[in-house]
Design a protein around this motif. Sequence first.
Motif, PDB file in Angstrom:
ATOM      1  N   MET A 238       1.000  -1.224  -0.025  1.00 57.76           N
ATOM      2  CA  MET A 238      -0.089  -0.123  -0.018  1.00 57.76           C
ATOM      3  C   MET A 238       0.937   1.067   0.161  1.00 57.76           C
ATOM      4  SD  MET A 238      -3.127  -0.827   2.444  1.00 57.76           S
ATOM      5  CE  MET A 238      -2.239  -1.643   3.901  1.00 57.76           C
ATOM      6  N   THR A 239       0.335   2.281  -0.655  1.00 52.08           N
ATOM      7  CA  THR A 239       1.114   3.425  -0.696  1.00 52.08           C
ATOM      8  C   THR A 239       0.854   4.535   0.456  1.00 52.08           C
ATOM      9  OG1 THR A 239      -0.358   4.578  -2.135  1.00 52.08           O
ATOM     10  CG2 THR A 239       1.336   3.411  -3.469  1.00 52.08           C
TER      11      THR A 239
ATOM     12  N   ILE B  41      -2.848   4.291   1.249  1.00 51.27           N
ATOM     13  CA  ILE B  41      -3.912   3.904   0.179  1.00 51.27           C
ATOM     14  C   ILE B  41      -3.820   2.525  -0.503  1.00 51.27           C
ATOM     15  CG2 ILE B  41      -4.773   4.419  -2.170  1.00 51.27           C
ATOM     16  CD1 ILE B  41      -4.865   6.983   0.094  1.00 51.27           C
TER      17      ILE B  41
ATOM     18  N   ARG C  69      -4.659  -0.149  -2.874  1.00 52.11           N
ATOM     19  CA  ARG C  69      -5.171  -0.255  -4.215  1.00 52.11           C
ATOM     20  C   ARG C  69      -5.847  -1.527  -4.726  1.00 52.11           C
ATOM     21  NH1 ARG C  69       0.323   2.318  -6.786  1.00 52.11           N
ATOM     22  NH2 ARG C  69       0.084   4.544  -6.620  1.00 52.11           N
TER      23      ARG C  69
ATOM     24  N   GLU D 127      -8.737   2.843  -3.110  1.00 53.80           N
ATOM     25  CA  GLU D 127      -8.982   3.229  -4.548  1.00 53.80           C
ATOM     26  C   GLU D 127      -9.222   1.998  -5.382  1.00 53.80           C
ATOM     27  OE1 GLU D 127      -6.319   4.908  -7.037  1.00 53.80           O
ATOM     28  OE2 GLU D 127      -4.465   4.245  -5.882  1.00 53.80           O
TER      29      GLU D 127
ATOM     30  N   TYR E 191      -7.974   0.754  -8.576  1.00 50.46           N
ATOM     31  CA  TYR E 191      -6.784   1.022  -9.222  1.00 50.46           C
ATOM     32  C   TYR E 191      -6.663   0.422 -10.416  1.00 50.46           C
ATOM     33  CZ  TYR E 191      -1.676   0.899 -10.270  1.00 50.46           C
ATOM     34  OH  TYR E 191      -0.487   1.021 -10.794  1.00 50.46           O
TER      35      TYR E 191
ATOM     36  N   ASP F 295       1.422  -3.244  -8.138  1.00 54.94           N
ATOM     37  CA  ASP F 295       0.746  -2.383  -7.547  1.00 54.94           C
ATOM     38  C   ASP F 295      -0.219  -2.405  -6.730  1.00 54.94           C
ATOM     39  OD1 ASP F 295       3.167  -0.336  -7.635  1.00 54.94           O
ATOM     40  OD2 ASP F 295       2.535   0.247  -9.382  1.00 54.94           O
ATOM     41  N   VAL F 296      -1.004  -3.550  -7.391  1.00 52.49           N
ATOM     42  CA  VAL F 296      -2.295  -4.030  -6.858  1.00 52.49           C
ATOM     43  C   VAL F 296      -2.156  -4.598  -5.253  1.00 52.49           C
ATOM     44  CG1 VAL F 296      -4.213  -5.869  -7.231  1.00 52.49           C
ATOM     45  CG2 VAL F 296      -3.309  -4.462  -9.042  1.00 52.49           C
ATOM     46  N   ASP F 297      -2.795  -4.148  -4.272  1.00 58.15           N
ATOM     47  CA  ASP F 297      -2.608  -4.633  -3.036  1.00 58.15           C
ATOM     48  C   ASP F 297      -3.480  -5.589  -2.721  1.00 58.15           C
ATOM     49  OD1 ASP F 297      -0.498  -2.597  -2.251  1.00 58.15           O
ATOM     50  OD2 ASP F 297      -1.939  -1.067  -2.221  1.00 58.15           O
TER      51      ASP F 297
ATOM     52  N   ARG G 204      -8.451  -3.531   4.538  1.00 54.82           N
ATOM     53  CA  ARG G 204      -7.403  -2.743   4.439  1.00 54.82           C
ATOM     54  C   ARG G 204      -6.751  -2.808   6.127  1.00 54.82           C
ATOM     55  NH1 ARG G 204      -6.906   2.533   6.549  1.00 54.82           N
ATOM     56  NH2 ARG G 204      -5.172   3.680   5.810  1.00 54.82           N
TER      57      ARG G 204
END
Length: 333
Positions: free
Chosen positions: A1-2, A9, A11, A35, A37, A71-73, A292
């Motif tokens: 997660m970013t 966040i 994604r 989000e 994503y 980048d997919v969490d 999350r």
Amino acid sequence: MTNEGNQRIMRVGIIGTGWIAEKAAITLNGLNDIEAYAVGSRKLDTAEAFAAKWNIPKAYGSYSDLIADPDVDLVYIGTPHSHHYDVTREALLAGKPCLVEKAFMANARQTREIIELAHERGVFLAEAIWTRYQPAVDIVLKLIADGRIGTPHLITATLGYSMGDKPRIMRPDLCGGALLDLGVYALNFVRMFCNADILSIDGHCVKSSTGMDLTNAITIILKNGVLANVQSSAQCVGDNIGVIAGTEGNLIIDNINNPQTITVNGPDRTYVETIRVPQQITGYEYQFMACRQALIDGLTEPREMSHAETLYIMQLMDDLRRKWDVRYPMDEA
């Protein structure tokens, strides 16, 4: 997660582009720290159209490509339940946390294999049975714990929609019938508010010409003296009401599929109060927020719906289908 400021966040990559995926996209677009994503479909143009409609940054023409995106969490699997197994397995093998729509898999065998794989890999896995994550659960449990209706003895619940001859209801290869699509909510309604051991479970159904259950009625007797009668139907418009009746009153939940109000009645059905749940985006947000938080906390399953409970519910549905002789091709594997 970013990290963006003080926010982490999450994604989400959405697998599928049907109406349930649209509901997920609407939900995610209304959240600040999660989000939508990416979206994956079997056809790139379908994914691109979905991404454009819901303002999703990335579109993939295969599920594998989405899963491979570093980048997919969290992978949200919103395909029909007949197709959950393969894509969930691929995602877990790639180390991707998964939130899998209900019904979790086609049967208990698939469920057990996927849960075992998640445990072996140490990868987060959750069932997206959205009612388990909603605020109404804690509200109702507190009302019962506070003795507002005395000792519960009877639970009733109905969920019905007039769904015509949709393939996902009529076809065995799509795990059709009302049980996995709707009855799963009724069974979860009982288990959410009364998770005592089950002494017996039985039921009856009306089947389609294709052998799928279209309307069913299930009776459950629990070790703590509670009896539950629940029904689900893909043939009619149900009242969708749930009732928990106790020695001193009852609770009426206006919609077991997405509760908005809980009405408290006292002795002799005397009205006491109506409690409204917090305003929501769609009701789906709670399962994404739970995922999350679980990922932040380093968990491999959500607090709200354990792997053991997911497997238990699936086994109950297997047992019922066996009694009704409702079979899917996956049952023979």
